[in-house]
Structures are given as structure tokens and as C-alpha cells.
Design a protein around this motif. Sequence first.
Motif, PDB file in Angstrom:
ATOM      1  N   LYS A 210      -9.613  28.568  -1.050  1.00 49.58           N
ATOM      2  CA  LYS A 210      -8.801  27.653   0.003  1.00 49.58           C
ATOM      3  C   LYS A 210      -8.728  26.414  -1.051  1.00 49.58           C
ATOM      4  CE  LYS A 210     -10.533  28.412   4.440  1.00 49.58           C
ATOM      5  NZ  LYS A 210     -11.530  28.318   5.411  1.00 49.58           N
ATOM      6  N   HIS A 211      -9.572  25.947  -2.235  1.00 53.68           N
ATOM      7  CA  HIS A 211      -9.098  24.970  -2.957  1.00 53.68           C
ATOM      8  C   HIS A 211      -7.706  25.168  -3.835  1.00 53.68           C
ATOM      9  CE1 HIS A 211      -9.032  22.488  -6.765  1.00 53.68           C
ATOM     10  NE2 HIS A 211     -10.087  21.779  -6.206  1.00 53.68           N
ATOM     11  N   PHE A 212      -7.725  26.547  -4.034  1.00 56.81           N
ATOM     12  CA  PHE A 212      -6.477  26.940  -4.977  1.00 56.81           C
ATOM     13  C   PHE A 212      -5.113  26.759  -3.897  1.00 56.81           C
ATOM     14  CE2 PHE A 212      -3.843  30.986  -5.810  1.00 56.81           C
ATOM     15  CZ  PHE A 212      -2.874  30.376  -6.840  1.00 56.81           C
ATOM     16  N   LEU A 213      -5.309  27.169  -2.680  1.00 52.18           N
ATOM     17  CA  LEU A 213      -3.921  27.283  -2.097  1.00 52.18           C
ATOM     18  C   LEU A 213      -3.708  25.677  -1.333  1.00 52.18           C
ATOM     19  CD1 LEU A 213      -4.856  30.223   0.685  1.00 52.18           C
ATOM     20  CD2 LEU A 213      -3.510  29.981  -1.416  1.00 52.18           C
ATOM     21  N   LYS A 214      -4.680  24.917  -1.312  1.00 52.27           N
ATOM     22  CA  LYS A 214      -4.513  23.651  -0.905  1.00 52.27           C
ATOM     23  C   LYS A 214      -4.004  22.595  -2.391  1.00 52.27           C
ATOM     24  CE  LYS A 214      -5.096  19.733   1.399  1.00 52.27           C
ATOM     25  NZ  LYS A 214      -4.325  19.532   2.548  1.00 52.27           N
ATOM     26  N   ASP A 215      -4.517  23.080  -3.564  1.00 49.22           N
ATOM     27  CA  ASP A 215      -3.819  22.338  -4.578  1.00 49.22           C
ATOM     28  C   ASP A 215      -2.150  22.734  -4.758  1.00 49.22           C
ATOM     29  OD1 ASP A 215      -3.152  21.933  -7.336  1.00 49.22           O
ATOM     30  OD2 ASP A 215      -5.123  22.509  -8.122  1.00 49.22           O
ATOM     31  N   ILE A 216      -1.873  23.930  -4.653  1.00 51.12           N
ATOM     32  CA  ILE A 216      -0.469  24.367  -4.680  1.00 51.12           C
ATOM     33  C   ILE A 216       0.507  24.048  -3.553  1.00 51.12           C
ATOM     34  CG2 ILE A 216      -1.149  26.160  -5.874  1.00 51.12           C
ATOM     35  CD1 ILE A 216      -0.442  28.128  -3.724  1.00 51.12           C
ATOM     36  N   GLU A 217       0.066  23.183  -2.647  1.00 55.95           N
ATOM     37  CA  GLU A 217       0.757  22.855  -1.503  1.00 55.95           C
ATOM     38  C   GLU A 217       1.989  21.830  -2.108  1.00 55.95           C
ATOM     39  OE1 GLU A 217      -1.578  21.088   1.521  1.00 55.95           O
ATOM     40  OE2 GLU A 217      -2.283  23.008   2.274  1.00 55.95           O
ATOM     41  N   ASP A 218       1.626  20.989  -3.172  1.00 55.53           N
ATOM     42  CA  ASP A 218       2.711  20.310  -3.508  1.00 55.53           C
ATOM     43  C   ASP A 218       3.716  20.975  -4.488  1.00 55.53           C
ATOM     44  OD1 ASP A 218       1.270  20.673  -5.870  1.00 55.53           O
ATOM     45  OD2 ASP A 218       0.863  18.545  -6.128  1.00 55.53           O
ATOM     46  N   GLY A 219       3.700  22.252  -4.542  1.00 60.30           N
ATOM     47  CA  GLY A 219       4.557  22.885  -5.434  1.00 60.30           C
ATOM     48  C   GLY A 219       4.129  23.291  -6.902  1.00 60.30           C
ATOM     49  N   LYS A 220       3.013  22.721  -7.241  1.00 55.61           N
ATOM     50  CA  LYS A 220       2.329  22.927  -8.571  1.00 55.61           C
ATOM     51  C   LYS A 220       1.077  23.144  -8.547  1.00 55.61           C
ATOM     52  CE  LYS A 220       2.327  17.844  -9.581  1.00 55.61           C
ATOM     53  NZ  LYS A 220       0.857  17.862 -10.038  1.00 55.61           N
ATOM     54  N   TYR A 221       0.460  23.788  -9.578  1.00 54.67           N
ATOM     55  CA  TYR A 221      -1.059  24.097  -9.583  1.00 54.67           C
ATOM     56  C   TYR A 221      -1.910  22.771 -10.620  1.00 54.67           C
ATOM     57  CZ  TYR A 221      -5.805  26.127 -10.488  1.00 54.67           C
ATOM     58  OH  TYR A 221      -7.067  26.322 -10.511  1.00 54.67           O
ATOM     59  N   ASP A 222      -2.745  22.295 -10.204  1.00 50.01           N
ATOM     60  CA  ASP A 222      -3.295  21.277 -11.060  1.00 50.01           C
ATOM     61  C   ASP A 222      -4.499  21.772 -11.721  1.00 50.01           C
ATOM     62  OD1 ASP A 222      -1.475  18.956 -10.899  1.00 50.01           O
ATOM     63  OD2 ASP A 222      -2.046  19.033  -8.753  1.00 50.01           O
ATOM     64  N   GLY A 223      -5.346  22.621 -11.095  1.00 53.39           N
ATOM     65  CA  GLY A 223      -6.704  23.261 -11.553  1.00 53.39           C
ATOM     66  C   GLY A 223      -7.695  22.506 -11.036  1.00 53.39           C
ATOM     67  N   PHE A 224      -8.837  22.830 -11.635  1.00 50.70           N
ATOM     68  CA  PHE A 224     -10.198  22.309 -11.299  1.00 50.70           C
ATOM     69  C   PHE A 224     -10.472  21.121 -12.185  1.00 50.70           C
ATOM     70  CE2 PHE A 224     -10.090  26.086  -8.789  1.00 50.70           C
ATOM     71  CZ  PHE A 224     -11.072  26.032  -7.669  1.00 50.70           C
ATOM     72  N   PRO A 225     -11.018  19.962 -11.675  1.00 52.70           N
ATOM     73  CA  PRO A 225     -11.339  18.771 -12.604  1.00 52.70           C
ATOM     74  C   PRO A 225     -12.727  19.309 -13.442  1.00 52.70           C
ATOM     75  CG  PRO A 225     -11.983  18.527 -10.433  1.00 52.70           C
ATOM     76  CD  PRO A 225     -11.267  19.598 -10.234  1.00 52.70           C
ATOM     77  N   GLN A 226     -12.648  18.855 -14.639  1.00 50.44           N
ATOM     78  CA  GLN A 226     -13.948  18.914 -15.617  1.00 50.44           C
ATOM     79  C   GLN A 226     -14.204  17.882 -16.093  1.00 50.44           C
ATOM     80  OE1 GLN A 226     -12.937  22.157 -18.363  1.00 50.44           O
ATOM     81  NE2 GLN A 226     -12.438  23.670 -16.740  1.00 50.44           N
ATOM     82  N   LEU A 227     -15.618  17.550 -16.362  1.00 48.10           N
ATOM     83  CA  LEU A 227     -16.035  16.258 -17.025  1.00 48.10           C
ATOM     84  C   LEU A 227     -15.832  16.401 -18.275  1.00 48.10           C
ATOM     85  CD1 LEU A 227     -19.538  15.935 -15.068  1.00 48.10           C
ATOM     86  CD2 LEU A 227     -17.699  14.889 -14.752  1.00 48.10           C
ATOM     87  N   GLY A 228     -15.826  17.339 -19.198  1.00 47.02           N
ATOM     88  CA  GLY A 228     -15.677  17.163 -20.429  1.00 47.02           C
ATOM     89  C   GLY A 228     -16.832  17.263 -21.147  1.00 47.02           C
ATOM     90  N   ILE A 229     -18.138  17.437 -20.324  1.00 46.49           N
ATOM     91  CA  ILE A 229     -19.444  17.217 -21.116  1.00 46.49           C
ATOM     92  C   ILE A 229     -20.052  18.533 -21.147  1.00 46.49           C
ATOM     93  CG2 ILE A 229     -21.537  16.160 -20.731  1.00 46.49           C
ATOM     94  CD1 ILE A 229     -20.340  14.070 -19.130  1.00 46.49           C
ATOM     95  N   TYR A 230     -20.441  18.814 -22.451  1.00 47.54           N
ATOM     96  CA  TYR A 230     -21.023  20.265 -22.837  1.00 47.54           C
ATOM     97  C   TYR A 230     -22.702  20.063 -23.089  1.00 47.54           C
ATOM     98  CZ  TYR A 230     -16.202  21.738 -22.689  1.00 47.54           C
ATOM     99  OH  TYR A 230     -15.091  22.111 -22.066  1.00 47.54           O
ATOM    100  N   THR A 231     -23.332  21.022 -22.832  1.00 47.23           N
ATOM    101  CA  THR A 231     -24.680  20.643 -23.419  1.00 47.23           C
ATOM    102  C   THR A 231     -25.224  22.010 -23.873  1.00 47.23           C
ATOM    103  OG1 THR A 231     -25.612  21.470 -21.165  1.00 47.23           O
ATOM    104  CG2 THR A 231     -25.357  19.250 -21.319  1.00 47.23           C
ATOM    105  N   GLU A 232     -26.034  22.044 -25.016  1.00 46.24           N
ATOM    106  CA  GLU A 232     -26.767  23.242 -25.419  1.00 46.24           C
ATOM    107  C   GLU A 232     -28.205  23.246 -25.369  1.00 46.24           C
ATOM    108  OE1 GLU A 232     -26.339  22.905 -29.783  1.00 46.24           O
ATOM    109  OE2 GLU A 232     -23.998  22.780 -29.851  1.00 46.24           O
ATOM    110  N   LEU A 233     -28.556  24.499 -24.922  1.00 43.48           N
ATOM    111  CA  LEU A 233     -29.887  24.808 -24.412  1.00 43.48           C
ATOM    112  C   LEU A 233     -30.782  25.090 -25.516  1.00 43.48           C
ATOM    113  CD1 LEU A 233     -29.317  26.449 -21.064  1.00 43.48           C
ATOM    114  CD2 LEU A 233     -29.862  24.129 -21.538  1.00 43.48           C
TER     115      LEU A 233
END
Length: 233
Positions: A210-233
Motif C-alpha cells: 500500500k505504501h508503494f501504491l500510495k507513493d506512485i499516485e502522483d505519477g512517480k516513485y520516491d521510495g522509502f525514506p532512510q536515515l543514512g545511519i549505519y551501525t556495526e555489531l
Amino acid sequence: MRNILKIFILLGMISSIIYANGINRSIVKIYTVSKKPNYLEPWNSTVQRSTGSGSIIAGNRILTNAHVVANETFMEVKKYGDTKRYQAEVEFVSHDVDLALLKVKDKTFFKDTTPLEFDGLPNIQDKVTVYGYPMGGNTISVSTGIVSRIEHNRYVHSGQHFLSIQIDAAINPGNSGGPAISDGKIAGVVMQQIPGAQNIGYMVPVPIIKHFLKDIEDGKYDGFPQLGIYTEL
């Protein structure tokens, strides 16, 4: 009394057949010709032929996996009960969550079909039925199982982690893109399995779809937001 009981049993069987045929008519087999680029040796790029599955949803669209249509150069679709193949093309694609929407140029393809609706997020141990066209035959295949886990997992196609549903229904190459049905509605889109493991398959859940289908309602796909933070365990 026995005759009445037989009538009820017969009516139940007829209803089950009608229900199954209704779902079957919404399932699509996808034929793709793809050419994966070889960036080191472009002249050695190979052409591959493969098949996958999909489901008809509202708006005369076909929902499937992104990896089913990745790098495609030509694509055809065939619906249940019809021998004719129809040319199709990708309308929108989300490689991060492995989803794609297809459109068919010839709108007569959708005649006598019923678009599938979406269910919510299932519960653990809920029954699901997987429809598709896996390897081993040409006709539609149906397998049943239950929901085993609901958690964030790695999507093989993108390598990113999103919410996914693990099921124990039989999933094989060719099932990708087909729907898992619960109570007559789409509970998820089959996307991957663990090679060498038995009865461990994964599907994209409805909230992601549903997130994907809602995203494309404006005619383009923007994707899922990411924080850009990565961690190492």
C-alpha cells in the motif's frame, strides 16, 4: 433429512469451485526476455528468458515482483484459461521492496477478470494460499500454509531490510510475484525463499504494498525514506 444434508454439501462444493475459479482468473503468468548488463564486457551481455507470476488489481494493473521484470527487454502476460499472450510493459517499479506494476496495451486482456483486493496484516498461524505458475508445469499451482513469522528481514533483490512475512507454503521458482491469499484477499506478494531450506518462504506484506501504491499516485516513485545511519555489531 439426508437429502437436505446432501444438498447443503453440494452447494458448499459448488461455492468452493466458484470461489477458486474467481481467484484463478485474477492470476497471471508473466513471460520476460531480459538482458542483464555486463559493465566489464558489454559485448558479452546475455539474453535470458524467464517466467513469473502476478495478480490483477484495481485500475487494470498487474502487481508482481521487481526481480521478475528486472532488465526486461520484452514481456508478455497470459491469464488463466486463455492461451493468448498479451504484450505488457512496466509502469512503475520499486527495486528496494521488490514490487512492480505492469500495464497491458490491449485492454481486452482484462475481460472476465476480477481485480483482487488487499487484506490487512495477518496474524501468526493464519492460513494463506499461494497462487502462481512455478516450475514443473504449465497450469496454475495452488499451495497452502500458515504465517510463521512477521518481522523485518533482508529483501534479496535489493539487500535492504523491510517488514516481511514468513510462510511455510511451498514456494518455487516461478511463484515469484504471485499473491498469497487470505479470506479471498491479497495478504502479500511472494518474493523469495531460502535455498536448501524446506517450507521457508517470504512475501511482501500489504502495508509495504500500500505504501508503494500510495507513493506512485502522483505519477512517480520516491521510495522509502532512510536515515543514512549505519551501525556495526
